[in-house]
Design a protein around this motif. Structure first.
Motif, PDB file in Angstrom:
ATOM      1  N   LYS A 138       0.828  -1.209   0.000  1.00 23.82           N
ATOM      2  CA  LYS A 138       0.000   0.000   0.000  1.00 23.82           C
ATOM      3  C   LYS A 138       0.862   1.259   0.000  1.00 23.82           C
ATOM      4  O   LYS A 138       0.547   2.243  -0.691  1.00 23.82           O
ATOM      5  CB  LYS A 138      -0.929   0.004   1.213  1.00 23.82           C
ATOM      6  N   VAL A 139       1.937   1.249   0.769  1.00 23.96           N
ATOM      7  CA  VAL A 139       2.818   2.425   0.832  1.00 23.96           C
ATOM      8  C   VAL A 139       3.475   2.667  -0.522  1.00 23.96           C
ATOM      9  O   VAL A 139       3.494   3.797  -1.027  1.00 23.96           O
ATOM     10  CB  VAL A 139       3.888   2.261   1.927  1.00 23.96           C
ATOM     11  N   LEU A 140       4.026   1.629  -1.129  1.00 28.93           N
ATOM     12  CA  LEU A 140       4.761   1.806  -2.384  1.00 28.93           C
ATOM     13  C   LEU A 140       3.841   2.102  -3.572  1.00 28.93           C
ATOM     14  O   LEU A 140       4.146   2.949  -4.412  1.00 28.93           O
ATOM     15  CB  LEU A 140       5.613   0.570  -2.668  1.00 28.93           C
ATOM     16  N   GLU A 199       0.460   9.639  -3.653  1.00 25.24           N
ATOM     17  CA  GLU A 199      -0.687  10.184  -2.914  1.00 25.24           C
ATOM     18  C   GLU A 199      -0.326  10.439  -1.450  1.00 25.24           C
ATOM     19  O   GLU A 199      -0.671  11.479  -0.873  1.00 25.24           O
ATOM     20  CB  GLU A 199      -1.867   9.220  -2.987  1.00 25.24           C
ATOM     21  N   LEU A 200       0.396   9.484  -0.845  1.00 24.91           N
ATOM     22  CA  LEU A 200       0.758   9.615   0.569  1.00 24.91           C
ATOM     23  C   LEU A 200       1.719  10.782   0.783  1.00 24.91           C
ATOM     24  O   LEU A 200       1.588  11.536   1.759  1.00 24.91           O
ATOM     25  CB  LEU A 200       1.376   8.306   1.073  1.00 24.91           C
ATOM     26  N   ILE A 201       2.687  10.917  -0.105  1.00 24.24           N
ATOM     27  CA  ILE A 201       3.627  12.038   0.004  1.00 24.24           C
ATOM     28  C   ILE A 201       2.903  13.369  -0.217  1.00 24.24           C
ATOM     29  O   ILE A 201       3.205  14.376   0.433  1.00 24.24           O
ATOM     30  CB  ILE A 201       4.796  11.876  -0.989  1.00 24.24           C
ATOM     31  N   GLY A 202       1.906  13.358  -1.119  1.00 21.06           N
ATOM     32  CA  GLY A 202       1.116  14.564  -1.336  1.00 21.06           C
ATOM     33  C   GLY A 202       0.411  15.008  -0.067  1.00 21.06           C
ATOM     34  O   GLY A 202       0.376  16.201   0.260  1.00 21.06           O
ATOM     35  N   VAL A 216       9.830  18.274   2.097  1.00 17.94           N
ATOM     36  CA  VAL A 216       9.745  16.841   2.413  1.00 17.94           C
ATOM     37  C   VAL A 216      11.104  16.162   2.280  1.00 17.94           C
ATOM     38  O   VAL A 216      11.446  15.247   3.030  1.00 17.94           O
ATOM     39  CB  VAL A 216       8.700  16.145   1.510  1.00 17.94           C
ATOM     40  N   GLU A 217      11.906  16.615   1.304  1.00 14.76           N
ATOM     41  CA  GLU A 217      13.223  16.022   1.093  1.00 14.76           C
ATOM     42  C   GLU A 217      14.136  16.203   2.298  1.00 14.76           C
ATOM     43  O   GLU A 217      15.106  15.462   2.478  1.00 14.76           O
ATOM     44  CB  GLU A 217      13.883  16.641  -0.152  1.00 14.76           C
ATOM     45  N   ARG A 218      13.829  17.223   3.132  1.00 15.45           N
ATOM     46  CA  ARG A 218      14.679  17.497   4.301  1.00 15.45           C
ATOM     47  C   ARG A 218      14.266  16.689   5.531  1.00 15.45           C
ATOM     48  O   ARG A 218      14.974  16.681   6.535  1.00 15.45           O
ATOM     49  CB  ARG A 218      14.640  18.994   4.637  1.00 15.45           C
ATOM     50  N   GLN A 230      10.014  10.088   7.666  1.00 11.39           N
ATOM     51  CA  GLN A 230       9.124  10.145   6.511  1.00 11.39           C
ATOM     52  C   GLN A 230       8.429   8.805   6.301  1.00 11.39           C
ATOM     53  O   GLN A 230       7.212   8.753   6.080  1.00 11.39           O
ATOM     54  CB  GLN A 230       9.918  10.531   5.256  1.00 11.39           C
ATOM     55  N   LEU A 231       9.178   7.733   6.382  1.00 11.26           N
ATOM     56  CA  LEU A 231       8.582   6.402   6.174  1.00 11.26           C
ATOM     57  C   LEU A 231       7.600   6.045   7.290  1.00 11.26           C
ATOM     58  O   LEU A 231       6.564   5.427   7.025  1.00 11.26           O
ATOM     59  CB  LEU A 231       9.691   5.349   6.092  1.00 11.26           C
ATOM     60  N   ILE A 232       7.917   6.425   8.517  1.00  8.24           N
ATOM     61  CA  ILE A 232       6.993   6.176   9.635  1.00  8.24           C
ATOM     62  C   ILE A 232       5.664   6.878   9.372  1.00  8.24           C
ATOM     63  O   ILE A 232       4.584   6.304   9.571  1.00  8.24           O
ATOM     64  CB  ILE A 232       7.615   6.650  10.962  1.00  8.24           C
ATOM     65  N   ILE A 233       5.740   8.122   8.917  1.00  5.52           N
ATOM     66  CA  ILE A 233       4.522   8.886   8.629  1.00  5.52           C
ATOM     67  C   ILE A 233       3.739   8.248   7.480  1.00  5.52           C
ATOM     68  O   ILE A 233       2.507   8.096   7.548  1.00  5.52           O
ATOM     69  CB  ILE A 233       4.870  10.353   8.305  1.00  5.52           C
ATOM     70  N   LEU A 234       4.426   7.833   6.420  1.00  5.09           N
ATOM     71  CA  LEU A 234       3.750   7.215   5.275  1.00  5.09           C
ATOM     72  C   LEU A 234       3.082   5.895   5.675  1.00  5.09           C
ATOM     73  O   LEU A 234       1.961   5.599   5.228  1.00  5.09           O
ATOM     74  CB  LEU A 234       4.739   6.976   4.132  1.00  5.09           C
TER      75      LEU A 234
END
Length: 314
Positions: free
Chosen positions: A217-219, A224-227, A238-240, A246-250
């Motif tokens: 689901k994450v990949l 959408e999740l990063i958006g 987000v890159e910072r 970041q992965l925990i949040i996604l």
């Protein structure tokens, strides 16, 4: 042995590994997830096998001391801790243990210095010297001695160093693996022919399926999740954001959206615990703030569907 928190940790580890290599393959990430579970399973076997390795070392020391012109009888007595232990034969008769550990690249025989160090610490412990008083210990005494040895070894740097050399995920796995070892040993009854070893059913186990689905689901929905993440990090590029955070949040947002049976509160609390384990206290506060904000937006837009009453509660 399998818990949702452990699945979340293994999912995070798998995603982090493939991101380090700029990979996005769902299949590769799921295979990494399974490998991480194999490490946990194998660390469990390897921990139990330490008792056999210690026995082999003690027997070799008895032979060495006995070959001397003037052997030290007290040393021989101290080395003879397993001589009449009636629990050790049960471990030795566990074919699955010997077959599985025979496939490892790691081997306790390669950890000679560590075993010597462990023994030197062990022989000074009261439980060790007290046990030597019994010439023919019964089953319960024999079993408790094995349990006491591993319980003591769990605290030793030398023991943990050997496990870490064998399995790179040992620091994350040791609590779970050790607890399962203790459960296995304590459940063994007198008259047993072998240990009833715990086996992770990688392909069929419900929790393993959940972890593989979570990774997919994450990949698959990463854009959408990063958006969603970007909308709630206006003052942050987000890159910072640290990749672990970041992965925990996604992962958490994926649970919000795609796993109807997991309460929102549980998702947030669990990933905050994961964050505390893998990140800094500041990161945990940051993750908490982002997840609360994303959750509020998704609830307002009625994009969260939970299958039972109360799962949407804050």
């Amino acid at each position: 042995m399998l818990t949702r928190r452990l699945v979340r940790i293994k999912s995070l580890q798998a995603l982090y590994s493939i991101k380090q290599n700029d990979e996005k393959s769902v299949n590769l990430a799921q295979k990494m997830f399974e490998k991480n579970y194999s490490n946990l399973q194998n660390a469990y076997y390897f921990t139990i096998q330490f008792i056999q390795a210690l026995d082999s070392y003690l027997l070799s020391e008895i032979d060495l001391e006995s070959s001397k012109y003037y052997p030290d009888k007290e040393k021989i007595r101290t080395f003879s801790a397993f001589k009449n232990n009636v629990f050790l034969p049960i471990i030795d008769s566990t074919d699955t243990l010997s077959k599985r550990t025979a496939q490892f690249s790691a081997d306790w025989s390669q950890e000679g210095d560590e075993i010597i160090s462990i023994y030197n610490d062990l022989k000074q412990q009261d439980f060790y010297t007290d046990y030597l008083v019994f010439e023919k210990p019964n089953f319960e005494l024999s079993k408790q001695f094995v349990i006491d040895i591993l319980t003591f070894c769990k605290k030793l740097e030398s023991f943990n160093s050997a496990l870490f050399s064998a399995f790179m995920t040992w620091e994350d796995d040791k609590k779970q693996a050790f607890n399962q070892v203790m459960e296995t040993l304590k459940a063994t009854q007198e008259g047993a022919e072998a240990l009833n070893l715990y086996e992770i059913e990688t392909e069929e186990h419900f929790e393993v399926k959940y972890g593989k689905d979570l990774i997919a689901k994450v990949l698959i929905n990463e854009a959408e999740l990063i958006g969603l993440l970007e909308k709630h990090t206006k003052n942050w590029d987000v890159e910072r954001i640290a990749q672990t955070d970041q992965l925990i949040i996604l992962l958490a947002i994926a649970e919000f959206l795609y796993f109807e049976d997991i309460p929102l509160k549980v998702t947030i609390n669990e990933y905050l615990e994961v964050s505390k384990h893998f990140s800094t206290p500041q990161s945990s506060k940051f993750v908490n703030g982002i997840l609360d904000s994303v959750k509020a937006q998704l609830l307002k837009e009625d994009k969260i569907s939970k299958s039972a009453k109360g799962l949407r509660e804050q």
